[in-house]
Design a protein around this motif. Sequence first.
Motif, PDB file in Angstrom:
ATOM      1  N   GLY A   1       0.820  -1.211   0.000  1.00 46.56           N
ATOM      2  CA  GLY A   1       0.000   0.000   0.000  1.00 46.56           C
ATOM      3  C   GLY A   1       0.851   1.256   0.000  1.00 46.56           C
ATOM      4  N   VAL A   2       1.931   1.240   0.786  1.00 43.53           N
ATOM      5  CA  VAL A   2       2.843   2.391   0.830  1.00 43.53           C
ATOM      6  C   VAL A   2       3.647   2.487  -0.468  1.00 43.53           C
ATOM      7  N   LYS A   3       4.190   1.363  -0.937  1.00 47.18           N
ATOM      8  CA  LYS A   3       5.019   1.371  -2.141  1.00 47.18           C
ATOM      9  C   LYS A   3       4.226   1.755  -3.386  1.00 47.18           C
ATOM     10  N   LYS A   4       2.946   1.410  -3.407  1.00 46.31           N
ATOM     11  CA  LYS A   4       2.123   1.704  -4.585  1.00 46.31           C
ATOM     12  C   LYS A   4       1.264   2.947  -4.386  1.00 46.31           C
ATOM     13  N   ALA A   5       1.577   3.760  -3.377  1.00 46.94           N
ATOM     14  CA  ALA A   5       0.785   4.973  -3.129  1.00 46.94           C
ATOM     15  C   ALA A   5       0.799   5.904  -4.332  1.00 46.94           C
TER      16      ALA A   5
END
Length: 363
Positions: free
Chosen positions: A188-192
């Motif tokens: 979720g953070v990496k693909k924000a």
Amino acid sequence: MMQNKGFLRVKEILAITLILVGVKLSDSTPALMAQKAQNGFWLIPLLAFICIFPSFLVLLYLLKKYQGKNIVELVESITGKWIGKCVGILLFIFAFLTLTLDSRNYIEQIKLLYFPESPTDIIFLVFIGIVFFGAKKGIEVIGFTSWILLFFIQGAFFLVLILVYEDIVIQRIFPIFGTSLPVMLTEGVKKASIFVELFFLLITYQSAKKTSMFRKGALIASIIALFELTIFYFVYTTVFDYNSIEKIQFPFHDITQYINFGEFLTNIETIFMIFWLFAAFLKFIIFIYITSWIFGEIFAIRNFEPLLLPFSFLVMMIGLLPFNSVMNELVFRETLLTIMSPFFIIFPFVLWIIAWVKGDLKQ
């Protein structure tokens, strides 16, 4: 062409934002997310949105405080001319690379699904040529066209949901968090940065009749885009299991294979292809226009229309460099998303802190 100011209204801003961000429901983004999150990937847009949307709100707040500026001018006003120029160049590089890698993604879809015998470079040339001539019309025409076609594009997407309803198997969403909750949170953070186009659009902040119209249109469209991405990714999860979705490169087009109107009207995916092409052309018309605008703003090139042609050529040349779509998607695009995410999550708060220390926010 001078920067168009004061033409766009809420509906045009909403349409431009929805097309630029929401069309990710029909490309290979869900397959990219499913590589690690598996059947829990449908939650990643929500997690990504929670991570990055506060940063977008911070920039909207700063733009409201620093009246009469766009994103590049805002950064220069807060950080100073030279640091601002460096950040602006980085913003342009992110926008240009996103435009280039995404365009190759769409060219691969067109080639593999509809014109398998045609050379990739010829398809790319025709595609980018149409995009170039569309972008030359200016932001006002782009906004009006986006609003007119939005209803047909959204209607086609909504019809897909209705017609594929019987093929949904709810049990396929279990386990809810796919591989594991830590993996989901990390992804979720990496693909924000799947919502990064929201930040690029801030270059058009002063193109609305009132800046409040821009904020309203962008915020409404952001919520709608999140809803659409989550719903469609949920449908992909429940129609295909995770073993299939991570191997299906273009799930939207695969899911249209399930659709038919009775026994006589089958294989109607070509109808949906027409509206998908409308969305794809509009997406890249908007994208190449705002990318050129960002570059023009950095170097004070008010008449940035001549930049559209060389940038179109560069997009095609660089877009053809990856040997295949797998390398483009799983190596270059994955890396770019991972690099952009922390930058756009953190940098708006850094700007806010600098502005607060300088005392500009007390006005």
